[in-house]
Write an enzyme that holds these catalytic residues in place. Structure first.
Site, mmCIF file in Angstrom:
data_model
loop_
_atom_site.group_PDB
_atom_site.id
_atom_site.type_symbol
_atom_site.label_atom_id
_atom_site.label_comp_id
_atom_site.label_asym_id
_atom_site.label_seq_id
_atom_site.Cartn_x
_atom_site.Cartn_y
_atom_site.Cartn_z
ATOM 1 C CG ASP A 113 -1.908 -1.063 1.322
ATOM 2 O OD1 ASP A 113 -1.907 -1.939 0.437
ATOM 3 O OD2 ASP A 113 -2.717 -1.048 2.272
ATOM 4 C CG HIS A 169 3.156 -8.601 0.404
ATOM 5 N ND1 HIS A 169 2.732 -9.690 1.121
ATOM 6 C CD2 HIS A 169 2.738 -7.505 1.114
ATOM 7 C CE1 HIS A 169 2.097 -9.289 2.213
ATOM 8 N NE2 HIS A 169 2.091 -7.967 2.226
ATOM 9 C CB SER A 256 9.408 2.909 4.827
ATOM 10 O OG SER A 256 9.262 2.910 6.231
#
Length: 300
Positions: A113, A169, A256
């Site tokens: 996301d 991921h 991040s």
């Protein structure tokens, strides 16, 4: 004020920024910049705050944070009372039903996301940080041999702000090599900071690895830490087969960034995302969402 593009509604939205006033003061005032260079960017500062957020007492920060940013915890595996610390809440796992992965094998999906920028036909010596500020891939990973593979390729930059889901991921099945760690500073990756600190990604703590994907070639993956990101945690097994959508790792507290570099002609990014990047806007995406397809670059 940070605006981004929401392609579901085809509208521009204003991002809710954690600590916005402090970030702007730090990166735009003379006193703030001196404090930044002397204290804030140092490992000790982020490590101490990260330690505090691992303690049980930090749980008291969860409710105010959830309320202020209107976060939906119904999609998390744990309920709010089960989190052992603020960091435990921050890098929370989601229920499998919370995100759907595009089913087409040729679809390039988002690794997490966040707010996405995309650049095609990249010049390795002039990668775009923000308009007018560039850096080189060789500086970023300190490996000219690896960097050379990605000349004229495609770069995706996914920025995770503190309110986002903070696990990342694999976008395809394949095998990932071990991660290389590069020590560095802890500047914010907020757009305000990116406009003030030249070659910020090359200054910050970061890790990189090569992912030998089954459908998109060898992908260079770079995780960049930021202010108060005490750790970049890699959870994947090196040299072992992983499936599309498997977790690669997570960040502890803080904003991040994850960068992906693809070899030339391996992917085509959705034109809408490319157009918004050219206009100077990030596009909001969710893990598993289609952001491109396998194949050559779009013409024009």
């Amino acid at each position: 004020m940070i605006k981004y593009y929401d392609r579901k509604t085809q509208t521009y939205q204003t991002e809710k920024v954690a600590g916005e006033k402090m970030i702007r003061w730090t990166y735009t005032s003379p006193v703030g910049m001196r404090l930044l260079e002397a204290v804030v960017k140092k490992k000790m500062c982020s490590s101490f705050y990260g330690w505090y957020l691992d303690q049980r007492i930090s749980r008291r920060k969860i409710h105010p944070f959830v309320h202020k940013f209107d976060l939906d915890l119904s999609i998390a595996e744990k309920n709010v009372k089960e989190f052992s610390s603020f960091n435990d809440f921050f890098y929370r796992k989601l229920k499998p039903s919370a995100r759907s992965i595009d089913p087409h094998k040729d679809s390039l999906i988002s690794l997490g996301d966040g707010k996405l920028l995309a650049y095609e036909h990249i010049n390795l010596d002039r990668l775009v940080q923000v308009k007018g500020i560039t850096y080189s891939l060789q500086e970023l990973i300190k490996s000219p041999e690896v960097a050379l593979k990605y000349n004229r390729g495609t770069c995706l930059i996914l920025r995770l702000c503190p309110t986002d889901y903070h696990r990342f991921h694999f976008i395809d099945s394949g095998i990932c090599e071990p991660s290389h760690r590069i020590k560095g500073a802890y500047y914010s990756v907020n757009p305000v900071a990116l406009q003030k600190v030249e070659k910020l990604f090359c200054e910050n703590k970061r890790e990189w690895s090569i992912f030998h994907s089954d459908h998109f070639g060898d992908i260079l993956t770079i995780e960049v830490g930021a202010t108060f990101v005490g750790s970049i945690i890699q959870t994947y097994p090196p040299h072992q087969k992983v499936a599309r959508g498997d977790e690669k790792g997570y960040f502890k507290f803080g904003g991040s960034t994850v960068l992906l570099f693809f070899e030339e002609n391996k992917v085509r990014i959705d034109p809408e995302i490319i157009e918004q990047t050219k206009l100077g806007y990030e596009t909001y995406v969710l893990f598993g969402e289609k952001v491109g397809v396998r194949g050559g670059s779009f013409s024009g």
